[in-house]
Design a protein around this motif. Structure first.
Motif, PDB file in Angstrom:
ATOM      1  N   ASN A  99     -86.448 -69.377  36.659  1.00 34.37           N
ATOM      2  CA  ASN A  99     -86.049 -70.622  35.995  1.00 34.37           C
ATOM      3  C   ASN A  99     -86.454 -70.542  34.542  1.00 34.37           C
ATOM      4  OD1 ASN A  99     -84.935 -72.214  38.126  1.00 34.37           O
ATOM      5  ND2 ASN A  99     -87.000 -72.364  38.985  1.00 34.37           N
ATOM      6  N   ASN A 100     -85.488 -70.140  33.719  1.00 26.36           N
ATOM      7  CA  ASN A 100     -85.803 -69.900  32.318  1.00 26.36           C
ATOM      8  C   ASN A 100     -84.993 -70.768  31.363  1.00 26.36           C
ATOM      9  OD1 ASN A 100     -86.439 -68.091  29.837  1.00 26.36           O
ATOM     10  ND2 ASN A 100     -84.209 -67.966  30.059  1.00 26.36           N
ATOM     11  N   ALA A 101     -83.820 -71.261  31.807  1.00 22.68           N
ATOM     12  CA  ALA A 101     -82.940 -72.006  30.894  1.00 22.68           C
ATOM     13  C   ALA A 101     -83.709 -73.146  30.238  1.00 22.68           C
ATOM     14  CB  ALA A 101     -81.745 -72.563  31.664  1.00 22.68           C
ATOM     15  N   GLY A 102     -83.524 -73.282  28.927  1.00 25.25           N
ATOM     16  CA  GLY A 102     -84.218 -74.371  28.241  1.00 25.25           C
ATOM     17  C   GLY A 102     -83.658 -74.576  26.858  1.00 25.25           C
ATOM     18  N   ILE A 103     -83.884 -75.779  26.332  1.00 19.42           N
ATOM     19  CA  ILE A 103     -83.409 -76.095  24.986  1.00 19.42           C
ATOM     20  C   ILE A 103     -84.559 -76.682  24.167  1.00 19.42           C
ATOM     21  CG2 ILE A 103     -80.955 -76.440  25.533  1.00 19.42           C
ATOM     22  CD1 ILE A 103     -81.572 -79.475  25.704  1.00 19.42           C
ATOM     23  N   PRO A 104     -84.478 -76.524  22.842  1.00 15.84           N
ATOM     24  CA  PRO A 104     -85.540 -77.089  22.002  1.00 15.84           C
ATOM     25  C   PRO A 104     -85.327 -78.576  21.741  1.00 15.84           C
ATOM     26  CG  PRO A 104     -83.947 -75.927  20.637  1.00 15.84           C
ATOM     27  CD  PRO A 104     -83.473 -75.795  22.058  1.00 15.84           C
ATOM     28  N   PRO A 160     -90.482 -84.785  22.458  1.00 12.34           N
ATOM     29  CA  PRO A 160     -89.603 -84.712  23.631  1.00 12.34           C
ATOM     30  C   PRO A 160     -89.631 -83.343  24.291  1.00 12.34           C
ATOM     31  CG  PRO A 160     -88.498 -85.832  21.836  1.00 12.34           C
ATOM     32  CD  PRO A 160     -89.780 -85.308  21.275  1.00 12.34           C
ATOM     33  N   TYR A 161     -89.702 -82.284  23.515  1.00  9.60           N
ATOM     34  CA  TYR A 161     -89.760 -80.935  24.090  1.00  9.60           C
ATOM     35  C   TYR A 161     -91.064 -80.769  24.856  1.00  9.60           C
ATOM     36  CZ  TYR A 161     -90.052 -75.858  24.506  1.00  9.60           C
ATOM     37  OH  TYR A 161     -90.174 -74.585  25.006  1.00  9.60           O
ATOM     38  N   SER A 162     -92.171 -81.115  24.188  1.00 11.90           N
ATOM     39  CA  SER A 162     -93.482 -80.952  24.806  1.00 11.90           C
ATOM     40  C   SER A 162     -93.579 -81.767  26.105  1.00 11.90           C
ATOM     41  CB  SER A 162     -94.551 -81.396  23.802  1.00 11.90           C
ATOM     42  OG  SER A 162     -95.818 -81.184  24.306  1.00 11.90           O
ATOM     43  N   ALA A 163     -93.045 -82.970  26.085  1.00  9.87           N
ATOM     44  CA  ALA A 163     -93.094 -83.815  27.294  1.00  9.87           C
ATOM     45  C   ALA A 163     -92.280 -83.187  28.423  1.00  9.87           C
ATOM     46  CB  ALA A 163     -92.575 -85.213  26.968  1.00  9.87           C
ATOM     47  N   VAL A 213     -82.907 -82.924  27.195  1.00 11.10           N
ATOM     48  CA  VAL A 213     -84.027 -81.983  27.252  1.00 11.10           C
ATOM     49  C   VAL A 213     -84.800 -82.138  28.564  1.00 11.10           C
ATOM     50  CG1 VAL A 213     -85.897 -83.236  26.047  1.00 11.10           C
ATOM     51  CG2 VAL A 213     -85.654 -80.809  25.719  1.00 11.10           C
ATOM     52  N   VAL A 214     -84.879 -83.352  29.054  1.00  4.54           N
ATOM     53  CA  VAL A 214     -85.550 -83.567  30.348  1.00  4.54           C
ATOM     54  C   VAL A 214     -84.702 -82.978  31.478  1.00  4.54           C
ATOM     55  CG1 VAL A 214     -86.277 -85.337  32.009  1.00  4.54           C
ATOM     56  CG2 VAL A 214     -86.860 -85.583  29.601  1.00  4.54           C
ATOM     57  N   ARG A 215     -83.382 -83.231  31.394  1.00 14.09           N
ATOM     58  CA  ARG A 215     -82.478 -82.716  32.443  1.00 14.09           C
ATOM     59  C   ARG A 215     -82.509 -81.192  32.491  1.00 14.09           C
ATOM     60  NH1 ARG A 215     -78.627 -86.616  31.000  1.00 14.09           N
ATOM     61  NH2 ARG A 215     -77.634 -85.124  29.624  1.00 14.09           N
ATOM     62  N   THR A 216     -82.539 -80.565  31.316  1.00  9.01           N
ATOM     63  CA  THR A 216     -82.454 -79.099  31.275  1.00  9.01           C
ATOM     64  C   THR A 216     -83.815 -78.456  31.555  1.00  9.01           C
ATOM     65  OG1 THR A 216     -80.777 -79.342  29.549  1.00  9.01           O
ATOM     66  CG2 THR A 216     -81.703 -77.133  29.863  1.00  9.01           C
ATOM     67  N   ASN A 217     -84.826 -78.853  30.781  1.00 11.91           N
ATOM     68  CA  ASN A 217     -86.099 -78.124  30.822  1.00 11.91           C
ATOM     69  C   ASN A 217     -86.930 -78.437  32.067  1.00 11.91           C
ATOM     70  OD1 ASN A 217     -85.176 -77.409  28.336  1.00 11.91           O
ATOM     71  ND2 ASN A 217     -86.928 -78.131  27.176  1.00 11.91           N
ATOM     72  N   TYR A 218     -86.822 -79.650  32.540  1.00 13.25           N
ATOM     73  CA  TYR A 218     -87.607 -80.031  33.721  1.00 13.25           C
ATOM     74  C   TYR A 218     -86.745 -80.045  34.982  1.00 13.25           C
ATOM     75  CZ  TYR A 218     -89.611 -83.453  37.028  1.00 13.25           C
ATOM     76  OH  TYR A 218     -90.021 -84.109  38.147  1.00 13.25           O
ATOM     77  N   VAL A 236     -92.314 -71.751  31.396  1.00  8.51           N
ATOM     78  CA  VAL A 236     -92.727 -73.047  30.856  1.00  8.51           C
ATOM     79  C   VAL A 236     -93.028 -72.836  29.377  1.00  8.51           C
ATOM     80  CG1 VAL A 236     -94.246 -75.033  31.273  1.00  8.51           C
ATOM     81  CG2 VAL A 236     -93.592 -73.600  33.176  1.00  8.51           C
ATOM     82  N   SER A 237     -94.196 -73.211  28.893  1.00  6.58           N
ATOM     83  CA  SER A 237     -94.533 -73.055  27.475  1.00  6.58           C
ATOM     84  C   SER A 237     -95.958 -73.516  27.270  1.00  6.58           C
ATOM     85  CB  SER A 237     -93.601 -73.919  26.618  1.00  6.58           C
ATOM     86  OG  SER A 237     -94.021 -73.927  25.282  1.00  6.58           O
ATOM     87  N   VAL A 238     -96.570 -73.011  26.194  1.00  5.70           N
ATOM     88  CA  VAL A 238     -97.866 -73.550  25.774  1.00  5.70           C
ATOM     89  C   VAL A 238     -97.703 -75.048  25.480  1.00  5.70           C
ATOM     90  CG1 VAL A 238     -99.534 -73.500  23.875  1.00  5.70           C
ATOM     91  CG2 VAL A 238     -98.735 -71.355  24.878  1.00  5.70           C
ATOM     92  N   ALA A 239     -96.493 -75.432  25.030  1.00  4.70           N
ATOM     93  CA  ALA A 239     -96.219 -76.846  24.751  1.00  4.70           C
ATOM     94  C   ALA A 239     -96.263 -77.700  26.019  1.00  4.70           C
ATOM     95  CB  ALA A 239     -94.846 -76.992  24.086  1.00  4.70           C
TER      96      ALA A 239
END
Ligand code: NAP
Length: 253
Positions: free
Chosen positions: A83-88, A145-148, A104-109, A133-136
């Motif tokens: 699971n890698n897909a993500g947007i900034p 929004p990205y970090s959340a 961003v919530v729909r895509t990253n989470y 995931v990310s250090v963020a």
């Protein structure tokens, strides 16, 4: 009898970290099924790697269900889901477009949640799930929004590690720092921070190592762990420091 190759589904494989992971896996003999939205990119890479692709918007539950059912028709067994897909969305909560915050919530989470659920029938143990995931996801900083979204993804990954672990599926939670990619160009970083930037191939190498050694939750490079410790032990200190730096400071890989 010829040995069947192990099958890996990699989301967000049309560029950056996902593409680098797919390349490394293919080099080690994995059959890669590449998922993303840009067909031209996916087709070219799939041809080069001797793999397959499916168009998929991971933020759209129906699109994920469609892609998963097409893949599971061809492969009864999926040995690895990345699971890698993500947007900034390194922007302010107050100034960003509401639609971007939702996307961003729909895509990253949620993207990872829908993919795990849809591919679960194929993930027969022993199998692996990697969540990029990310250090963020551990350090809340400007770039809200990205970090959340990454905090939510981290919580999902940690709980999935338990739930899937009970089913014999290993979960690898990989938290990269700044990585130079198309979607996340790092040229706007302050000069000192630019020294910390790594390449997508460094993350891919780390993911492959984690798969070999079953390392669970990891940070790449490791030194970012100090930021997570600071956030956990002294959250108010971090808020004060960042507030003083002013509205233009941006952290959040
Ligand atoms: N670069 C960094 O500094 C950094 C640091 C930590 C973590 N990460 C994480 O690493 C992951 C990969 O990012 P990257 O740096 O490699 O960026 P990237 O080069 O922009 O790659 C992002 C990938 O995700 C795909 N994607 C985006 N939205 C999608 C959607 N709705 N459905 C399906 N695929 C989608 C994109 O393909 P299409 O546009 O073709 O769909 C692309 O293949 C992300 O989860 C990101 O949060 C990045």
């Amino acid at each position: 009898m010829p040995v069947e190759p192990r099958v890996a589904v990699v989301t967000g494989a049309s560029s950056g970290i996902g593409e680098a992971i797919a390349r490394d896996l293919a080099e080690r003999g994995w059959r890669c099924v590449l998922l993303a939205r840009r067909e031209d990119r996916l087709r070219t890479l799939a041809e080069e790697l001797g793999g397959e692709y499916e168009l998929c918007d991971v933020g759209d539950r129906e699109s994920v269900a469609r892609a998963a059912s097409a893949v599971l028709e061809r492969h009864r067994r999926i040995h690895l889901l990345v699971n890698n897909a993500g947007i900034p969305a390194r922007m302010s909560f107050l100034e960003s477009e509401p639609e971007r915050i939702e996307q961003v919530v729909r895509t990253n989470y949620l993207g990872g949640v829908w993919c795990v659920r849809a591919f679960l029938p194929g993930l027969q143990p022993p199998a692996d799930v990697v969540n990029v995931v990310s250090v963020a996801g551990e350090v809340a900083a400007p770039g809200g929004p990205y970090s959340a979204s990454k905090h939510a993804q981290l919580a999902f990954s940690r709980t999935a590690a338990v739930e899937l672990g009970r089913r014999g599926i290993r979960v690898h939670t990989v938290k990269p720092g700044f990585v130079e990619t198309e979607g996340f160009p790092q040229r706007g970083l302050p000069r000192l921070a630019r020294r910390l930037v790594i390449g997508p191939e460094d993350v891919a190498r780390h993911v492959l190592e984690s798969l070999e050694r079953g390392r669970g939750e990891t940070t790449v490079p490791r030194y970012y762990r100090a930021a997570a410790v600071l956030q956990a032990l002294a959250p108010n200190l971090l808020v004060r420091m960042l507030t003083r730096r002013g509205p233009r400071s941006r952290i959040g890989a």
